[in-house]
Design a protein around this motif. Structure first.
Motif, mmCIF file in Angstrom:
data_model
loop_
_atom_site.group_PDB
_atom_site.id
_atom_site.type_symbol
_atom_site.label_atom_id
_atom_site.label_comp_id
_atom_site.label_asym_id
_atom_site.label_seq_id
_atom_site.Cartn_x
_atom_site.Cartn_y
_atom_site.Cartn_z
ATOM 1 N N GLN A 13 -9.974 -18.284 -0.758
ATOM 2 C CA GLN A 13 -10.643 -17.032 -1.104
ATOM 3 C C GLN A 13 -10.145 -15.955 -0.143
ATOM 4 O O GLN A 13 -10.223 -16.110 1.075
ATOM 5 N N ALA A 52 -12.705 -25.110 -5.248
ATOM 6 C CA ALA A 52 -13.495 -23.949 -5.646
ATOM 7 C C ALA A 52 -14.980 -24.269 -5.575
ATOM 8 O O ALA A 52 -15.801 -23.415 -5.225
ATOM 9 N N PHE A 101 -13.005 -9.586 -3.255
ATOM 10 C CA PHE A 101 -12.935 -11.040 -3.118
ATOM 11 C C PHE A 101 -11.978 -11.560 -4.175
ATOM 12 O O PHE A 101 -12.201 -11.340 -5.371
ATOM 13 N N ASP A 161 -10.368 -14.939 -5.656
ATOM 14 C CA ASP A 161 -10.431 -16.395 -5.698
ATOM 15 C C ASP A 161 -9.109 -16.941 -6.214
ATOM 16 O O ASP A 161 -8.712 -16.660 -7.358
#
Length: 202
Positions: A4, A56, A85, A87
């Protein structure tokens, strides 16, 4: 591995450092599946953190912890405007991946038309890069969305990195670099002159 990427412009550097220290001491021990983090402040005031997790799911579990939420509520006040953010479910480690021995880290962000080929080129060039650029300790390439990527390269020192940038590149390696450069497109560079390297909790 899952990474992340957290990024934003800092308005309170001292406050952010205090928050990061507090996360390491108080919040990290309960972060199951946390593998480590590379973070730092860049010249333009941008803070970037690359937090590594086993999956994740592990990252999601961490973000849902009440102590993580309370910590972030305080930390986000150290930023000017929104914090992004990213991912990244597809992570490649090359030359051993990131290293906590690095004293200089360069982060590159951009968009590629062929992430798979970028990974192939990194793997193909690895033996020669290891010989030609001994100051490179390793790196990570992670992708998300529609070809967006974040690559981090870890160096023994910034001075050695700048010196070795001048070395003569062999023709066969140059062709790989040129193809990689085309695939990387327009790149944004972020230099962490004093990276904070947080290991996994014990």
């Amino acid at each position: 591995m899952f990474i992340q990427v957290i990024q934003g412009k800092v308005s309170d550097e001292a406050g952010l450092r205090r928050c990061m220290d507090r996360w390491t001491e108080d919040v990290r021990p309960g972060a199951t599946g946390f593998l480590g983090c590379t973070q730092g402040l860049c010249d333009d005031g941008t803070f970037i953190a690359l937090a590594r997790f086993e999956s994740a799911e592990a990252a999601r579990r961490n973000s849902e912890r009440p102590e993580q939420g309370a910590w972030w509520a305080e930390t986000e006040r150290c930023f000017e405007g929104a914090v992004s953010f990213m991912d990244c479910p597809d992570v490649m480690e090359w030359m051993g991946g990131g290293s906590d021995d690095a004293t200089f880290v360069q982060v590159m962000e951009g968009h590629t038309s062929d992430a798979s080929r970028m990974r192939e080129l990194l793997e193909q060039a690895e033996p020669q890069v290891h010989q030609l650029r001994p100051e490179i300790l390793g790196g990570t390439l992670c992708t998300y969305g529609d070809g967006e990527y974040v690559e981090a390269v870890y160096f023994t020192s910034e001075s050695e990195a700048r010196e070795h940038e001048k070395v003569e590149i062999p023709d066969d390696l140059r062709s790989l670099f040129e193809e990689e450069g085309r695939l990387m497109g327009d790149v944004s560079y972020y230099d962490m002159h004093e990276p904070m390297l947080v290991p996994a909790g014990r």
